[in-house]
Write a protein that holds these residues in place. Sequence first.
Motif, PDB file in Angstrom:
ATOM      1  N   PHE A  71       0.824  -1.203   0.000  1.00  0.00           N
ATOM      2  CA  PHE A  71       0.000   0.000   0.000  1.00  0.00           C
ATOM      3  C   PHE A  71       0.865   1.263   0.000  1.00  0.00           C
ATOM      4  N   ILE A  72       1.951   1.261   0.764  1.00  0.00           N
ATOM      5  CA  ILE A  72       2.863   2.408   0.751  1.00  0.00           C
ATOM      6  C   ILE A  72       3.443   2.600  -0.649  1.00  0.00           C
ATOM      7  N   LEU A  73       3.842   1.489  -1.256  1.00  0.00           N
ATOM      8  CA  LEU A  73       4.408   1.542  -2.607  1.00  0.00           C
ATOM      9  C   LEU A  73       3.395   2.110  -3.601  1.00  0.00           C
ATOM     10  N   VAL A  74       2.147   1.674  -3.494  1.00  0.00           N
ATOM     11  CA  VAL A  74       1.101   2.133  -4.411  1.00  0.00           C
ATOM     12  C   VAL A  74       0.812   3.616  -4.203  1.00  0.00           C
ATOM     13  N   LEU A  75       0.615   4.009  -2.948  1.00  0.00           N
ATOM     14  CA  LEU A  75       0.209   5.383  -2.651  1.00  0.00           C
ATOM     15  C   LEU A  75       1.283   6.403  -2.992  1.00  0.00           C
ATOM     16  N   ILE A  76       2.549   5.981  -2.991  1.00  0.00           N
ATOM     17  CA  ILE A  76       3.643   6.909  -3.304  1.00  0.00           C
ATOM     18  C   ILE A  76       3.978   6.891  -4.790  1.00  0.00           C
ATOM     19  N   THR A  77       4.183   5.708  -5.337  1.00  0.00           N
ATOM     20  CA  THR A  77       4.737   5.620  -6.697  1.00  0.00           C
ATOM     21  C   THR A  77       3.740   5.995  -7.788  1.00  0.00           C
ATOM     22  N   VAL A  78       2.469   5.649  -7.631  1.00  0.00           N
ATOM     23  CA  VAL A  78       1.500   5.917  -8.703  1.00  0.00           C
ATOM     24  C   VAL A  78       1.305   7.417  -8.935  1.00  0.00           C
ATOM     25  N   PRO A  79       0.954   8.198  -7.900  1.00  0.00           N
ATOM     26  CA  PRO A  79       0.780   9.639  -8.172  1.00  0.00           C
ATOM     27  C   PRO A  79       2.076  10.361  -8.506  1.00  0.00           C
ATOM     28  N   VAL A  80       3.180   9.986  -7.840  1.00  0.00           N
ATOM     29  CA  VAL A  80       4.451  10.675  -8.097  1.00  0.00           C
ATOM     30  C   VAL A  80       4.945  10.391  -9.513  1.00  0.00           C
ATOM     31  N   PRO A 109      15.364   3.345 -19.620  1.00  0.00           N
ATOM     32  CA  PRO A 109      15.110   2.444 -18.486  1.00  0.00           C
ATOM     33  C   PRO A 109      14.030   1.410 -18.742  1.00  0.00           C
ATOM     34  N   TYR A 110      13.088   1.712 -19.656  1.00  0.00           N
ATOM     35  CA  TYR A 110      11.986   0.790 -19.917  1.00  0.00           C
ATOM     36  C   TYR A 110      12.449  -0.468 -20.644  1.00  0.00           C
ATOM     37  N   VAL A 111      13.486  -0.350 -21.471  1.00  0.00           N
ATOM     38  CA  VAL A 111      13.977  -1.493 -22.237  1.00  0.00           C
ATOM     39  C   VAL A 111      15.194  -2.140 -21.570  1.00  0.00           C
ATOM     40  N   THR A 112      15.539  -1.684 -20.380  1.00  0.00           N
ATOM     41  CA  THR A 112      16.660  -2.248 -19.641  1.00  0.00           C
ATOM     42  C   THR A 112      16.157  -3.321 -18.687  1.00  0.00           C
ATOM     43  N   ASN A 113      16.916  -4.390 -18.536  1.00  0.00           N
ATOM     44  CA  ASN A 113      16.527  -5.490 -17.657  1.00  0.00           C
ATOM     45  C   ASN A 113      16.326  -4.995 -16.227  1.00  0.00           C
ATOM     46  N   VAL A 160      14.255   3.654  -1.217  1.00  0.00           N
ATOM     47  CA  VAL A 160      14.943   3.100  -2.388  1.00  0.00           C
ATOM     48  C   VAL A 160      13.966   2.317  -3.258  1.00  0.00           C
ATOM     49  N   LEU A 161      13.090   1.529  -2.645  1.00  0.00           N
ATOM     50  CA  LEU A 161      12.125   0.741  -3.410  1.00  0.00           C
ATOM     51  C   LEU A 161      11.180   1.646  -4.195  1.00  0.00           C
ATOM     52  N   CYS A 162      10.692   2.715  -3.577  1.00  0.00           N
ATOM     53  CA  CYS A 162       9.807   3.651  -4.271  1.00  0.00           C
ATOM     54  C   CYS A 162      10.553   4.375  -5.387  1.00  0.00           C
ATOM     55  N   PHE A 163      11.780   4.807  -5.090  1.00  0.00           N
ATOM     56  CA  PHE A 163      12.600   5.491  -6.088  1.00  0.00           C
ATOM     57  C   PHE A 163      12.834   4.580  -7.288  1.00  0.00           C
ATOM     58  N   TYR A 164      13.180   3.345  -7.008  1.00  0.00           N
ATOM     59  CA  TYR A 164      13.451   2.367  -8.061  1.00  0.00           C
ATOM     60  C   TYR A 164      12.198   2.107  -8.907  1.00  0.00           C
ATOM     61  N   THR A 165      11.052   1.940  -8.245  1.00  0.00           N
ATOM     62  CA  THR A 165       9.809   1.663  -8.957  1.00  0.00           C
ATOM     63  C   THR A 165       9.416   2.833  -9.850  1.00  0.00           C
ATOM     64  N   ILE A 166       9.545   4.040  -9.333  1.00  0.00           N
ATOM     65  CA  ILE A 166       9.239   5.224 -10.138  1.00  0.00           C
ATOM     66  C   ILE A 166      10.151   5.296 -11.357  1.00  0.00           C
ATOM     67  N   TRP A 167      11.431   4.995 -11.140  1.00  0.00           N
ATOM     68  CA  TRP A 167      12.398   5.024 -12.234  1.00  0.00           C
ATOM     69  C   TRP A 167      12.031   4.022 -13.326  1.00  0.00           C
ATOM     70  N   ILE A 168      11.538   2.859 -12.930  1.00  0.00           N
ATOM     71  CA  ILE A 168      11.206   1.802 -13.883  1.00  0.00           C
ATOM     72  C   ILE A 168       9.948   2.142 -14.689  1.00  0.00           C
ATOM     73  N   VAL A 169       8.917   2.688 -14.034  1.00  0.00           N
ATOM     74  CA  VAL A 169       7.632   2.899 -14.713  1.00  0.00           C
ATOM     75  C   VAL A 169       7.560   4.243 -15.434  1.00  0.00           C
ATOM     76  N   SER A 231       9.315  -8.221  -8.493  1.00  0.00           N
ATOM     77  CA  SER A 231      10.682  -8.261  -9.032  1.00  0.00           C
ATOM     78  C   SER A 231      11.484  -7.037  -8.603  1.00  0.00           C
ATOM     79  N   ASP A 232      10.800  -5.899  -8.389  1.00  0.00           N
ATOM     80  CA  ASP A 232      11.504  -4.698  -7.943  1.00  0.00           C
ATOM     81  C   ASP A 232      12.166  -4.933  -6.592  1.00  0.00           C
ATOM     82  N   ALA A 233      11.400  -5.513  -5.667  1.00  0.00           N
ATOM     83  CA  ALA A 233      11.928  -5.766  -4.326  1.00  0.00           C
ATOM     84  C   ALA A 233      13.038  -6.813  -4.351  1.00  0.00           C
ATOM     85  N   VAL A 234      12.873  -7.855  -5.182  1.00  0.00           N
ATOM     86  CA  VAL A 234      13.897  -8.895  -5.292  1.00  0.00           C
ATOM     87  C   VAL A 234      15.188  -8.320  -5.866  1.00  0.00           C
ATOM     88  N   ALA A 235      15.069  -7.441  -6.849  1.00  0.00           N
ATOM     89  CA  ALA A 235      16.245  -6.850  -7.470  1.00  0.00           C
ATOM     90  C   ALA A 235      17.070  -6.048  -6.467  1.00  0.00           C
TER      91      ALA A 235
END
Length: 297
Positions: A71-80, A109-113, A160-169, A231-235
């Motif tokens: 829920f924290i990940l959703v509430l932060i990353t989607v609007p930001v 970043p979208y085409v990067t593994n 870091v997880l939120c930053f990473y997720t935002i960077w990916i999407v 996969s974001d968290a595992v990475a």
Amino acid sequence: MKRSGLKAFLYLLPALIFLAVFLVYPLIDVLIYSFEEGYSSAAQSFSGIGWYNFDYVLHDPYFTQALINTFILVLITVPVSTGFALLIAFALTRITKLRSLFETVFFLPYVTNTLAVGMVFMVLFKTTPYSEGFVNMLMGMVGLGPVDFIEGPYWAKMFVLCFYTIWIVLPFKILILTSALASVNPQYAQAARIDGASSWRIFTKITLPLISPSVFYLIITGFIGAFKAYSDAVALFGTSLNSAGMNTLVGYVFDMLYREGGGYPSYASAAAILLFLIILTITVINLLYSRKHVHYS
């Protein structure tokens, strides 16, 4: 059935079979598993039918932690991420020179593994016996103490997880919004300027309503994607997400099936059904909200 209707049904039949085999049947199977109490994978048997699996999952502290993290990940990353993507896409439409270069850079970043990007983030943020990490080095230059973002406090790991997720999407959202902004007829803005409207008013009253279907699409898919994050968290934190306190709902389901102490398909199915209900509820709320705030031309 008319001949034309039969022909259309035959065209759709392969897709319908595919959906039935790979979507409808697994969903029904998971629903059945979720109500089978005391299910044994070895004996392929269960002791009864009831709500025990749901009760166990809802009282499992690992599930609670995964739910909070998600829920924290959703509430932060989607609007930001949506806000940043809209800002960058709007800026790209105003650039005349080197626009293609900037669009390519933002889309890389979208085409990067995903795991490769995660390893780069670990280099940037992880503290080792030999280095405090690039980010800590920058923080030290402004007088801030080092922080272990990978194995340190919870807030640092979530950052870091939120930053990473935002960077990916972000790249995909920029691509969609750039296309949406390019499709807006410039004559609307020109007419508004003639009437004395400010740039902000033109954007909020003309441009944003015209691209609202694209924004709404990104919000819906963003919510669904963030709720399915794993996969974001595992990475970033490896496969032992429970011990790191950074597991997600999808990670919890996977752990119940395959990780150490796993082999509990009934618990995993119950958690999967709860995740499905959460995503369905939020999607319905968004659809109801869109009726008044999304304008389809």
